[in-house]
Design a protein around this motif. Structure first.
Motif, mmCIF file in Angstrom:
data_model
loop_
_atom_site.group_PDB
_atom_site.id
_atom_site.type_symbol
_atom_site.label_atom_id
_atom_site.label_comp_id
_atom_site.label_asym_id
_atom_site.label_seq_id
_atom_site.Cartn_x
_atom_site.Cartn_y
_atom_site.Cartn_z
ATOM 1 N N PHE A 82 0.850 -0.960 0.123
ATOM 2 C CA PHE A 82 -0.109 -0.259 -0.129
ATOM 3 C C PHE A 82 1.062 1.939 0.057
ATOM 4 C CE2 PHE A 82 -2.290 -3.550 2.008
ATOM 5 C CZ PHE A 82 -4.253 -3.446 1.595
ATOM 6 N N ILE A 125 4.141 0.829 2.020
ATOM 7 C CA ILE A 125 3.873 0.091 3.073
ATOM 8 C C ILE A 125 3.650 -1.193 2.848
ATOM 9 C CG2 ILE A 125 2.915 -0.811 5.275
ATOM 10 C CD1 ILE A 125 1.360 1.565 5.417
ATOM 11 N N ALA A 183 2.618 -4.590 2.886
ATOM 12 C CA ALA A 183 1.817 -5.450 4.157
ATOM 13 C C ALA A 183 2.081 -6.684 4.011
ATOM 14 C CB ALA A 183 0.101 -4.891 3.991
ATOM 15 N N PRO A 213 1.628 -10.539 15.281
ATOM 16 C CA PRO A 213 1.088 -9.339 16.206
ATOM 17 C C PRO A 213 0.307 -8.574 15.319
ATOM 18 C CG PRO A 213 3.470 -9.696 16.235
ATOM 19 C CD PRO A 213 3.209 -10.927 14.913
ATOM 20 N N ASN A 214 0.023 -7.682 15.648
ATOM 21 C CA ASN A 214 -1.072 -6.717 15.115
ATOM 22 C C ASN A 214 -0.142 -5.894 13.593
ATOM 23 O OD1 ASN A 214 -3.199 -5.901 16.974
ATOM 24 N ND2 ASN A 214 -1.580 -4.945 18.487
ATOM 25 N N GLY A 215 -0.578 -5.253 12.579
ATOM 26 C CA GLY A 215 -0.439 -5.352 11.741
ATOM 27 C C GLY A 215 0.869 -5.789 11.113
ATOM 28 N N ALA A 216 1.031 -7.555 10.820
ATOM 29 C CA ALA A 216 1.414 -7.818 10.549
ATOM 30 C C ALA A 216 1.235 -8.359 9.493
ATOM 31 C CB ALA A 216 1.076 -9.508 11.575
ATOM 32 N N GLY A 217 0.371 -8.204 8.407
ATOM 33 C CA GLY A 217 -0.229 -8.472 7.289
ATOM 34 C C GLY A 217 -1.561 -9.514 7.399
ATOM 35 N N LYS A 218 -2.199 -9.813 8.338
ATOM 36 C CA LYS A 218 -3.120 -11.460 8.564
ATOM 37 C C LYS A 218 -5.072 -11.059 7.481
ATOM 38 C CE LYS A 218 -3.223 -10.537 12.729
ATOM 39 N NZ LYS A 218 -2.400 -9.863 13.084
ATOM 40 N N THR A 219 -5.233 -9.818 8.213
ATOM 41 C CA THR A 219 -6.197 -9.559 6.846
ATOM 42 C C THR A 219 -5.741 -9.233 5.868
ATOM 43 O OG1 THR A 219 -6.821 -8.250 9.353
ATOM 44 C CG2 THR A 219 -7.972 -7.213 7.465
ATOM 45 N N THR A 220 -4.671 -8.443 5.490
ATOM 46 C CA THR A 220 -4.721 -8.075 3.747
ATOM 47 C C THR A 220 -4.181 -9.452 3.106
ATOM 48 O OG1 THR A 220 -2.956 -6.515 4.930
ATOM 49 C CG2 THR A 220 -2.856 -7.349 3.259
ATOM 50 N N TYR A 256 -8.475 -7.476 -1.731
ATOM 51 C CA TYR A 256 -7.089 -7.202 -2.069
ATOM 52 C C TYR A 256 -6.661 -7.424 -3.577
ATOM 53 C CZ TYR A 256 -7.190 -3.710 2.294
ATOM 54 O OH TYR A 256 -7.580 -3.190 3.176
ATOM 55 N N GLU A 315 -11.036 -13.703 13.356
ATOM 56 C CA GLU A 315 -10.996 -13.650 14.472
ATOM 57 C C GLU A 315 -12.127 -14.196 15.032
ATOM 58 O OE1 GLU A 315 -9.867 -10.241 16.147
ATOM 59 O OE2 GLU A 315 -8.437 -9.714 14.389
ATOM 60 N N HIS A 336 -6.361 -13.531 17.330
ATOM 61 C CA HIS A 336 -4.828 -12.890 18.237
ATOM 62 C C HIS A 336 -5.611 -14.007 19.695
ATOM 63 C CE1 HIS A 336 -3.357 -9.192 17.007
ATOM 64 N NE2 HIS A 336 -4.518 -9.047 15.973
HETATM 65 N N1 LIG Z 1 -6.403 -0.969 2.895
HETATM 66 C C1 LIG Z 1 -4.598 -0.551 3.762
HETATM 67 N N2 LIG Z 1 -4.237 0.825 3.081
HETATM 68 C C2 LIG Z 1 -3.159 1.110 3.621
HETATM 69 N N3 LIG Z 1 -2.537 0.049 4.248
HETATM 70 C C3 LIG Z 1 -3.371 -0.870 4.869
HETATM 71 C C4 LIG Z 1 -4.335 -1.640 4.386
HETATM 72 N N4 LIG Z 1 -4.808 -2.628 4.583
HETATM 73 C C5 LIG Z 1 -3.560 -2.382 5.424
HETATM 74 N N5 LIG Z 1 -2.993 -1.904 5.238
HETATM 75 C C6 LIG Z 1 -1.220 -1.942 6.081
HETATM 76 O O1 LIG Z 1 -0.869 -3.015 5.971
HETATM 77 C C7 LIG Z 1 0.139 -3.629 7.080
HETATM 78 C C8 LIG Z 1 -0.798 -4.906 7.449
HETATM 79 O O2 LIG Z 1 -2.368 -4.154 8.124
HETATM 80 P P1 LIG Z 1 -2.388 -5.781 8.257
HETATM 81 O O3 LIG Z 1 -5.310 -5.565 8.366
HETATM 82 O O4 LIG Z 1 -3.286 -7.112 7.044
HETATM 83 O O5 LIG Z 1 -2.617 -6.490 9.713
HETATM 84 P P2 LIG Z 1 -3.428 -7.537 10.791
HETATM 85 O O6 LIG Z 1 -1.876 -8.579 11.096
HETATM 86 O O7 LIG Z 1 -4.529 -8.003 10.269
HETATM 87 O O8 LIG Z 1 -3.541 -6.594 11.755
HETATM 88 P P3 LIG Z 1 -4.044 -6.251 13.147
HETATM 89 O O9 LIG Z 1 -4.290 -7.890 13.713
HETATM 90 O O10 LIG Z 1 -4.182 -5.442 14.188
HETATM 91 O O11 LIG Z 1 -6.005 -6.555 12.472
HETATM 92 C C9 LIG Z 1 -0.269 -2.780 8.444
HETATM 93 O O12 LIG Z 1 0.928 -2.315 8.319
HETATM 94 C C10 LIG Z 1 -1.760 -1.930 8.110
HETATM 95 O O13 LIG Z 1 -1.546 -0.309 7.962
#
Ligand SMILES: Nc1ncnc2c1ncn2[C@@H]1O[C@H](COP(=O)(O)OP(=O)(O)OP(=O)(O)O)[C@@H](O)[C@H]1O
Length: 256
Positions: free
Chosen positions: A15, A18, A20, A39-46, A55, A180, A213
């Motif tokens: 992104f 970044i 992801a 951990p938070n922000g690791a990329g799981k949701t992506t 995406y 989750e 988590h």
């Molecule tokens: N639509 C988007 N636009 C910009 N950055 C994004 C977008 N979606 C995710 N990111 C970035 O990509 C990285 C991974 O985010 P993601 O949400 O996949 O992590 P996560 O492991 O699911 O976190 P959490 O456990 O906090 O939900 C983060 O730095 C986040 O800020």
């Protein structure tokens, strides 16, 4: 196939600046529970969003039972046999439990949900089959029979999360992606949710891929765990293997 239902290979997503996900590869074995943690922000949701088609991936391949998913628009992926639940409850509070569950069948109804909802012609037979499946299979499987005709609003949180599971099952998915499933639950609710997920995997010829988590629940119920940190896979293996992996311990300690 080599025993892999969902195969994610070399997937990268950026992104802007970044990254992801960076060169993420993992396989989801059929009829097992695979968890993605980190951990938070690791990329799981992506990662979930790439599989669902929300995406695009900048690089890599994702195949489901040998079918190239990335070439397919998001709205066609559920028809391949993939269902997903979301982190926040997305039920219609004014509708009954059975009505909410039925909404999970929208792509099965050739005639369309609207036609089914107002009981038009051919939609009626399809709609009846789906109602039978809900009543005979899905409600008993998730112990939701007693709530069938109750409005969703006011039902306990754990029950509402089960209704979401039920809705995802209506389309007879082969892969169920759970975002989750334990979020916001107390210890009892988590234990019950774990049991229901295990039950549906065992009884519905289903494969589960989940992110969460809650370490206790994940460690208890997963067959295979993939650990992401800063968009990269840092470990993968059985719960015992990842729990004692120095890179995983380091990633989680660094979070505190
Ligand atoms: N639509 C988007 N636009 C910009 N950055 C994004 C977008 N979606 C995710 N990111 C970035 O990509 C990285 C991974 O985010 P993601 O949400 O996949 O992590 P996560 O492991 O699911 O976190 P959490 O456990 O906090 O939900 C983060 O730095 C986040 O800020």
């Amino acid at each position: 196939m080599g025993g892999t239902l969902l195969d994610i290979s070399g997937v990268s997503v950026a992104f802007g600046g970044i990254k992801a996900l960076s060169d993420v590869s993992l396989g989801v074995a059929p009829n097992k529970v695979t968890a993605v943690i980190g951990p938070n922000g690791a990329g799981k949701t992506t990662l979930f969003n790439v599989v669902s088609g929300f995406y695009p991936a900048n690089e890599g391949a994702v195949t489901f039972d040998g079918v190239d998913l990335l070439a397919m628009p998001a709205n066609r992926r559920s028809a391949t046999g993939i269902a997903r639940t979301f982190q926040n409850i997305a039920l219609f509070p004014g509708m009954t439990v059975a009505e909410n569950i039925k909404l999970g069948a929208h792509h099965l109804l050739r005639t369309g949900l609207l036609a089914a909802a107002i009981y038009l012609g051919p939609a009626r037979g399809e709609e009846r089959d789906i109602t039978r499946r809900i009543d005979e299979t899905i409600l008993p499987l998730l112990d939701l029979g007693e709530y069938r005709d109750r409005s969703v609003s006011g039902l306990p949180y754990g029950v509402q999360k089960r209704i979401e599971l039920a809705r995802a099952l209506v389309s007879r998915p082969r892969l169920l992606m759970l975002d989750e499933p334990f979020a916001g639950m107390n210890t009892n609710e988590k234990a019950r949710m774990s049991q229901y997920i295990a039950r549906i995997v065992a009884e519905s010829d289903l494969t589960a891929l989940l992110i969460d988590h809650d370490m206790d629940s994940i460690m208890t119920m997963s067959d295979h765990i993939v650990v992401l940190n800063f968009g990269r896979v840092i470990a993968a293996g059985t719960p015992e293997q990842v729990q004692t992996d120095p890179a995983v311990i380091e990633a989680y300690l660094g979070e505190e």
